[in-house]
Design an enzyme around this catalytic site. Structure first.
Site, PDB file in Angstrom:
ATOM      1  N   ASN A  13     -10.397  -3.703  -6.675  1.00 33.05           N
ATOM      2  CA  ASN A  13      -9.628  -2.700  -7.411  1.00 33.05           C
ATOM      3  C   ASN A  13     -10.217  -2.369  -8.777  1.00 33.05           C
ATOM      4  OD1 ASN A  13      -6.339  -3.691  -6.147  1.00 33.05           O
ATOM      5  ND2 ASN A  13      -7.766  -2.144  -5.401  1.00 33.05           N
ATOM      6  N   ASP A  18       0.836  -1.199   0.000  1.00 33.32           N
ATOM      7  CA  ASP A  18       0.000   0.000   0.000  1.00 33.32           C
ATOM      8  C   ASP A  18       0.872   1.251   0.000  1.00 33.32           C
ATOM      9  OD1 ASP A  18      -2.309   1.479   0.024  1.00 33.32           O
ATOM     10  OD2 ASP A  18      -2.696   1.225   2.161  1.00 33.32           O
TER      11      ASP A  18
END
Length: 253
Positions: free
Chosen positions: A82, A34
């Site tokens: 996503n 991340d």
């Protein structure tokens, strides 16, 4: 939250790559990668620049994991959620995945690494699926560490699929009493991987984001401030040192 700039003391030399005792080394490490977007934003660069640097971090950490004796490294590359991102960004991510598969497979093969894919990667474009299948096939007989990449992966969907397969087996005559933790393990994408010991999330966020929910039941969790493009072998060594200080009781005393 762990900050590598201000962490608890570790045993002598434990923060140096390659110097951990075998007892303190996690067999299976998973990483939620991340911070690519924030890395780029801080430098006033487009998000794709952060993703490119994120791929460089994948190269570094894959190599560092091998050097530090980790048997299996699982990287959360693209979640089933996503797809909600802008189409242009998804295209950039898939382009970087193609580049990685084309350029890194020789090194993975040379180093004896076995590539595994978690998730429904067959929902990706046909040329990418072909690249993935080829990379998995070319490394299938390797006997070294495992690199597992989670693509179009979601832990809840994984558990639903496992439940459906078990239901089909029951309908075909398998006794319900045969369903236990081991039976569920065998139906998961991670079947054959060592139990998950350590899960790391970079960038300071503190959540699992639908990643390896079943497998993380007794894993040690480590949330670090470092953005993924800045994560390197030293950061991994420090994470392993922090893991080595944990007392894993698995519900006991």
């Amino acid at each position: 939250m762990t900050s590598f700039a201000a962490r608890a003391p570790v045993p002598a030399h434990a923060d140096e790559p390659g110097l951990h005792s075998s007892a303190s080394i996690p067999r299976h490490v998973a990483i939620i990668m991340d911070g690519n977007g924030r890395w780029a934003k801080a430098r006033r660069l487009p998000r794709v620049a952060g993703h490119r640097q994120g791929v460089e971090a994948v190269r570094r950490i894959t190599r560092a994991a091998r050097e530090q004796g980790i048997e299996a490294l699982t990287l959360y590359a693209f979640s089933s959620e996503n797809w909600r991102r802008p189409e242009e960004e998804i295209g950039d991510l898939m382009g970087l995945l193609r580049h990685f598969l084309k350029n890194e497979i020789k090194e993975l093969t040379r180093e004896g690494v076995r590539l595994r894919i978690l998730g429904n990667y067959r929902a990706l474009k046909a040329d990418l699926v072909e690249l993935i299948d080829d990379a998995v096939a070319r490394t299938a007989t390797n006997t070294g560490p495992i690199l597992a990449i989670a693509l179009n992966y979601g832990a809840q969907a994984e558990l639903v699929a496992a439940a459906r397969r078990l239901a089909e087996k029951v309908a075909a005559g398998m006794p319900v009493s045969a369903i236990d933790e081991a039976a569920i393990d065998r139906e998961l994408d991670t079947d054959g991987l060592p139990p998950l010991d350590l899960m790391i999330r970079t960038s300071g966020e503190q959540r699992l984001s639908n990643f390896l929910l079943w497998q993380a039941a007794y894993a040690e969790l480590l949330f670090v401030d470092t953005l993924w493009p800045d994560f390197d072998g030293e950061c991994l060594a420090q994470a392993i040192a922090a893991y080595g200080q944990r007392q894993r009781r698995f519900g006991g005393l």
